[in-house]
Design a protein around this motif. Structure first.
Motif, PDB file in Angstrom:
ATOM      1  N   ARG A 183       6.596  27.935  26.886  1.00  0.00           N
ATOM      2  CA  ARG A 183       7.407  28.368  25.748  1.00  0.00           C
ATOM      3  C   ARG A 183       6.590  28.288  24.466  1.00  0.00           C
ATOM      4  O   ARG A 183       5.761  27.387  24.296  1.00  0.00           O
ATOM      5  CB  ARG A 183       8.652  27.496  25.606  1.00  0.00           C
ATOM      6  CG  ARG A 183       9.648  27.624  26.752  1.00  0.00           C
ATOM      7  CD  ARG A 183      10.974  26.994  26.383  1.00  0.00           C
ATOM      8  NE  ARG A 183      10.827  25.590  26.058  1.00  0.00           N
ATOM      9  CZ  ARG A 183      11.606  24.941  25.189  1.00  0.00           C
ATOM     10  NH1 ARG A 183      12.540  25.593  24.525  1.00  0.00           N
ATOM     11  NH2 ARG A 183      11.439  23.655  24.973  1.00  0.00           N
ATOM     12  N   TYR A 184       6.855  29.229  23.555  1.00  0.00           N
ATOM     13  CA  TYR A 184       6.196  29.174  22.256  1.00  0.00           C
ATOM     14  C   TYR A 184       7.088  29.842  21.218  1.00  0.00           C
ATOM     15  O   TYR A 184       8.026  30.588  21.554  1.00  0.00           O
ATOM     16  CB  TYR A 184       4.816  29.841  22.292  1.00  0.00           C
ATOM     17  CG  TYR A 184       4.814  31.299  22.677  1.00  0.00           C
ATOM     18  CD1 TYR A 184       4.862  32.303  21.704  1.00  0.00           C
ATOM     19  CD2 TYR A 184       4.742  31.682  24.007  1.00  0.00           C
ATOM     20  CE1 TYR A 184       4.852  33.640  22.049  1.00  0.00           C
ATOM     21  CE2 TYR A 184       4.732  33.017  24.374  1.00  0.00           C
ATOM     22  CZ  TYR A 184       4.785  33.999  23.394  1.00  0.00           C
ATOM     23  OH  TYR A 184       4.777  35.316  23.739  1.00  0.00           O
ATOM     24  N   SER A 185       6.825  29.539  19.958  1.00  0.00           N
ATOM     25  CA  SER A 185       7.633  30.098  18.875  1.00  0.00           C
ATOM     26  C   SER A 185       6.728  30.735  17.830  1.00  0.00           C
ATOM     27  O   SER A 185       5.627  30.258  17.560  1.00  0.00           O
ATOM     28  CB  SER A 185       8.501  29.016  18.227  1.00  0.00           C
ATOM     29  OG  SER A 185       7.719  27.958  17.736  1.00  0.00           O
ATOM     30  N   VAL A 186       7.230  31.817  17.254  1.00  0.00           N
ATOM     31  CA  VAL A 186       6.508  32.584  16.243  1.00  0.00           C
ATOM     32  C   VAL A 186       7.410  32.721  15.025  1.00  0.00           C
ATOM     33  O   VAL A 186       8.573  33.124  15.143  1.00  0.00           O
ATOM     34  CB  VAL A 186       6.124  33.978  16.781  1.00  0.00           C
ATOM     35  CG1 VAL A 186       5.346  34.760  15.729  1.00  0.00           C
ATOM     36  CG2 VAL A 186       5.316  33.854  18.062  1.00  0.00           C
ATOM     37  N   THR A 187       6.896  32.364  13.850  1.00  0.00           N
ATOM     38  CA  THR A 187       7.726  32.355  12.639  1.00  0.00           C
ATOM     39  C   THR A 187       7.744  33.692  11.915  1.00  0.00           C
ATOM     40  O   THR A 187       8.645  33.940  11.117  1.00  0.00           O
ATOM     41  CB  THR A 187       7.239  31.269  11.669  1.00  0.00           C
ATOM     42  OG1 THR A 187       5.863  31.517  11.357  1.00  0.00           O
ATOM     43  CG2 THR A 187       7.387  29.891  12.275  1.00  0.00           C
ATOM     44  N   ASN A 188       6.744  34.544  12.155  1.00  0.00           N
ATOM     45  CA  ASN A 188       6.724  35.861  11.533  1.00  0.00           C
ATOM     46  C   ASN A 188       5.976  36.826  12.449  1.00  0.00           C
ATOM     47  O   ASN A 188       5.296  36.418  13.395  1.00  0.00           O
ATOM     48  CB  ASN A 188       6.075  35.819  10.140  1.00  0.00           C
ATOM     49  CG  ASN A 188       4.762  35.069  10.159  1.00  0.00           C
ATOM     50  OD1 ASN A 188       3.829  35.498  10.828  1.00  0.00           O
ATOM     51  ND2 ASN A 188       4.695  33.948   9.457  1.00  0.00           N
ATOM     52  N   LYS A 189       6.110  38.085  12.196  1.00  0.00           N
ATOM     53  CA  LYS A 189       5.491  39.096  13.040  1.00  0.00           C
ATOM     54  C   LYS A 189       3.989  38.862  13.118  1.00  0.00           C
ATOM     55  O   LYS A 189       3.296  38.829  12.096  1.00  0.00           O
ATOM     56  CB  LYS A 189       5.799  40.492  12.488  1.00  0.00           C
ATOM     57  CG  LYS A 189       5.426  41.626  13.432  1.00  0.00           C
ATOM     58  CD  LYS A 189       5.900  42.964  12.883  1.00  0.00           C
ATOM     59  CE  LYS A 189       5.622  44.094  13.862  1.00  0.00           C
ATOM     60  NZ  LYS A 189       6.106  45.399  13.352  1.00  0.00           N
ATOM     61  N   SER A 190       3.478  38.696  14.344  1.00  0.00           N
ATOM     62  CA  SER A 190       2.076  38.333  14.528  1.00  0.00           C
ATOM     63  C   SER A 190       1.559  38.929  15.828  1.00  0.00           C
ATOM     64  O   SER A 190       2.321  39.238  16.748  1.00  0.00           O
ATOM     65  CB  SER A 190       1.906  36.804  14.587  1.00  0.00           C
ATOM     66  OG  SER A 190       2.463  36.169  13.476  1.00  0.00           O
ATOM     67  N   HIS A 191       0.255  39.074  15.883  1.00  0.00           N
ATOM     68  CA  HIS A 191      -0.382  39.433  17.149  1.00  0.00           C
ATOM     69  C   HIS A 191      -0.609  38.134  17.922  1.00  0.00           C
ATOM     70  O   HIS A 191      -1.360  37.268  17.492  1.00  0.00           O
ATOM     71  CB  HIS A 191      -1.706  40.152  16.927  1.00  0.00           C
ATOM     72  CG  HIS A 191      -2.312  40.663  18.210  1.00  0.00           C
ATOM     73  ND1 HIS A 191      -2.050  41.923  18.701  1.00  0.00           N
ATOM     74  CD2 HIS A 191      -3.137  40.071  19.116  1.00  0.00           C
ATOM     75  CE1 HIS A 191      -2.681  42.090  19.842  1.00  0.00           C
ATOM     76  NE2 HIS A 191      -3.354  40.976  20.122  1.00  0.00           N
ATOM     77  N   VAL A 192       0.026  38.032  19.059  1.00  0.00           N
ATOM     78  CA  VAL A 192       0.009  36.802  19.843  1.00  0.00           C
ATOM     79  C   VAL A 192      -0.885  36.983  21.060  1.00  0.00           C
ATOM     80  O   VAL A 192      -0.786  37.997  21.781  1.00  0.00           O
ATOM     81  CB  VAL A 192       1.432  36.409  20.297  1.00  0.00           C
ATOM     82  CG1 VAL A 192       1.391  35.153  21.157  1.00  0.00           C
ATOM     83  CG2 VAL A 192       2.323  36.210  19.078  1.00  0.00           C
TER      84      VAL A 192
END
Length: 768
Positions: free
Chosen positions: A701-710
């Protein structure tokens, strides 16, 4: 590490993986357990950074970060910053908002490098391409920084930590002097700069004190070999400078060296020999604010010893030193920093904290007195007592937020306390004998109060001689005392009756689950004692011939748990037939468990010490011991006891007292924000996979706070790419990715995530 034989490294390395394979880790609410005693906190502090005479921060063991803006009157204290449990050895800020912290654990080759952009309110881990522990960090500006550490490692970045040039210090020296020169560098303790180009690194190596200098902002380093006296197995720990010419350094073996020409020549002193004082063997830090006035702090032993510390001051550039004597008998002093000539701080072992405003003539202790606490008992959520060494009895009326000393007798040690109600409490203990001191006169080992602790009375009588290790009351009238004998009272302690039984060892814990049925443990051995007739008779029950009972807890007449060693390995065993037979649960193999509590048949907690990571550990189960989850405990020593009021409110004891009001924290991330009915995480995060260990699949699991290339990738332990799980642009949110390792062999793997400037890595274990 070159300071240790290679085979020892592999023993530690292998032991870690064996331990990890049985210890299921999960991210927990960092607010689950909160520090209560001593204030502001009790973990060892390794480094200080001062912004002004009133604003400063410090870092230490177990990811501790503390900050004050009012000169130490109040502190904002955080543990496990950046979700790390590793010890932080160094902190440095470029400005009020942007800072770095570095650390690790040397014998398991673990490190951590953290970055903050909001003055320490939140921290993000920065990936580096080395496993070696990091001991010092310094940034000359927001982009350019140097990190040094174990085995002579030197890291350099020019883009704010996105990329790192990694070398060993002996590489720099070989390039400078020829590759035929052999250097064995053990560790580098300190890096600092006088300006953007000129800096120093100091440490320890086979040829003695190690000093390196750069004049090109760390692009290259030159070895300084002009110290007047060289010694094998010595270390330099700290450096202070006044301008570019005056440089001062200290280390072990009583060393103090200085240069007044920018390091071209050095003057060496051994202060231990000069003052014929053996306690001046270890100097850990110094601070000079002009060429004449300076301070040294240290200890009477190595950093991990619990001996006392010392403070030295000079007013003539180090030619002569005077010892200043605040009460530092209970810990080493590891860092001294002055903002100006008058205002300074000293911090050290077990959270020692001193402040001066008069140029170091007097030092005001800011950390409250710390004594080992061995037992806590609460009558309700607010009123309770804590007892421990030096005959200490403390009382709280606000749930532990503040503790008031009610009794103190340095000749005694109290092992157990039981609060019957807000007025009545009992304490059990014995004499405390100190090496090198005359034995104190015997004193009654049992005290009690009937007025909330305003007065503590001794329970007299011949049968109360010796020591008692446990006191408990089933109700306000019926109670038990255990030690060399077992005593019972039915009249609120007015009279005590000895139970006639030939016990084979000293008695410890007593637990009754109803009026008739109870258990009793020896201080050592493989046996419990059980009664079914209100304690009139006791029958021995051998738990297992190969098991050593350290602690136990029964939920009801049939179900119970015990923790200890089975065949010399840590084990948690369970009974479902009242103790007649026992069987192992899924057992995490860590350093050792000391205490156990179960709320019901399924939910329980264990407390102890994790040897590989050198930290306290509290783990929780919700399925009767089949799986266990870590809880972030801010203590950094063995958890020796619990006090639970219910499944939510509890206290844990170790090198202090910590409290939880939510059962120690939930196994999840922080509550997310919500925007337009969508979950918006509060911070970027890569969470521990579950299950772990796994076979053949697990979820990350992971979380992203803003639109990003992951980008999410899995590597083997040699750093070879195994698979790319995610490589695309994603909106803010929480994500789950399934990793199927059916085609891979058993072993440890690393998964790494990059999203914008955020980088994080974690380990997962495949067992087939």
């Amino acid at each position: 590490m070159k300071a240790n034989p290679p085979f020892l490294k592999w023993i530690f390395f292998l032991s870690f993986f064996l331990i990890f394979s049985f210890h299921l880790k999960a991210q927990t609410d960092e607010n689950g357990w909160q520090w209560q005693y001593p204030k502001p906190q009790g973990n060892t502090i390794h480094d200080i950074f001062m912004f002004s005479k009133d604003t400063l921060c410090a870092v230490g063991d177990l990811g501790t970060f503390m900050k004050t803006t009012d000169g130490g009157k109040s502190w904002d204290v955080k543990h496990h910053i950046g979700n790390t449990s590793y010890n932080l050895e160094s902190v440095h800020f470029v400005d009020r908002n942007n800072g770095w912290a570095a650390g690790g654990i040397w014998f398991t080759e673990k490190n951590v490098l953290l970055k903050t952009t909001d003055a320490g309110d939140s921290w993000t881990e920065v990936s580096v391409n080395t496993k070696l522990p990091l001991l010092s960090v310094y940034f000359v500006d927001s982009d350019t920084g140097i990190v040094v550490g174990e085995d002579g490692i030197v890291l350099r970045t020019t883009d704010g930590g996105k990329n790192w040039d990694t070398k060993k210090m002996d590489v720099y020296i070989s390039q400078d002097r020829g590759r035929d020169l052999f250097l064995d560098i053990f560790r580098l303790y300190r890096v600092t700069f006088t300006d953007k180009n000129n800096g120093w690194v100091i440490g320890a190596g086979y040829y003695g004190d190690q000093i390196y200098r750069t004049t090109d902002c760390g692009k290259s380093w030159k070895w300084t070999d002009s110290i007047a006296e060289k010694r094998i197995w010595s270390s330099l720990y700290d450096v202070s400078f006044v301008g570019k010419k005056n440089v001062f350094m200290v280390g072990d073996q009583g060393v103090f060296i200085k240069s007044s020409d920018g390091g071209l020549s050095w003057k060496y002193q051994n202060l231990s020999e000069k003052y014929k004082n053996e306690k001046y063997q270890y100097f850990y830090s110094l601070s000079f604010k002009d060429s004449l006035t300076g301070w040294i702090v240290g200890g009477n032993g190595t950093i991990n010893d619990s001996w006392g510390g010392h403070i030295l001051k000079t007013t003539d550039g180090g030619e002569n030193w005077t010892e200043i004597n605040p009460d530092t008998s209970y810990g080493q002093l590891l860092r001294v920093r002055f903002f100006d000539k008058n205002n300074g701080f000293i911090m050290g072992q077990s959270g020692l904290l001193f402040k001066t405003t008069d140029a170091g003539q007097s030092w005001n202790p800011l950390r409250k007195e710390a004594i080992t606490i061995r037992s806590v008992s609460f009558a309700d959520e607010n009123i309770g007592w804590a007892v421990g060494d030096s005959g200490l009895i403390m009382n709280t009326t606000d749930g532990g937020s503040t503790w008031v000393k009610q009794y103190y007798d340095r000749d005694r040690r109290f092992y157990s306390v039981h609060a019957i109600d807000k007025n009545n409490a009992w304490v059990a203990g014995g004499m405390l004998y100190r090496a090198g001191e005359p034995d104190p006169a015997p004193k009654p080992p049992v005290l009690y109060t009937t007025d909330g602790g305003q007065h503590w009375l001794s329970k007299e009588g011949d049968f109360l001689s010796g020591a008692f290790f446990y006191v408990t009351f089933q109700n306000d009238s019926l109670g038990w005392l255990s030690g060399k004998v077992l005593l019972k009272t039915t009249d609120k302690g007015q009279t005590w009756k000895k139970i006639p039984f030939d016990f084979k060892s000293v008695l410890n814990k007593v637990q009754f689950i109803n009026d008739s049925t109870g258990w009793l443990s020896y201080s050592t051995g493989n046996t419990l004692l059980k009664t079914r007739d209100k304690g009139v008779t006791w029958k021995e029950q051998v738990v297992d011939s190969n098991f050593t009972v350290r602690s136990f807890f029964f939920v009801n007449e049939e179900v119970g748990y015990s923790v200890g060693q089975l065949n010399w390995k840590e084990a948690i065993i369970k009974t479902t037939d009242g103790g007649k037979s026992w069987f192992p649960t899924n057992k995490p193999l860590i350093g050792g468990y000391s205490t156990i509590y179960f709320l019901n048949e399924k939910t329980g907690w264990l407390g102890g010490f994790d040897i590989p990571d050198q930290k306290s550990v509290i783990i929780k189960t919700t399925d009767g011991g089949n799986t266990w989850f870590d809880q972030n405990c801010p203590l950094n020593d063995e958890v020796i006891n619990f006090c639970f009021l219910n499944g939510s409110t509890a206290w844990a004891l170790g090198n202090g007292i910590v409290k939880t009001t939510n059962g120690g924290g939930v196994v999840s991330v922080e509550e997310p924000n919500v925007r337009n009915n969508k979950v918006i995480p509060s911070h970027m995060d890569l969470m521990q996979n579950y299950p772990n260990p796994f076979n053949p699949a697990t979820t990350i699991r992971y979380s992203v706070t803003n639109k990003s290339h992951v980008k999410l990738m899995v590597y083997d332990m040699l750093g070879r790419e195994i698979i790319t799980l995610v490589n695309k642009e994603q909106n803010a949110g929480e994500y789950n990715v399934r990793f199927d390792a059916s085609s891979l062999p058993s072993g440890m793997y690393i998964y790494s995530m990059q999203a914008g400037e955020f980088r994080a890595s974690k380990k997962l274990l495949l067992i087939k």
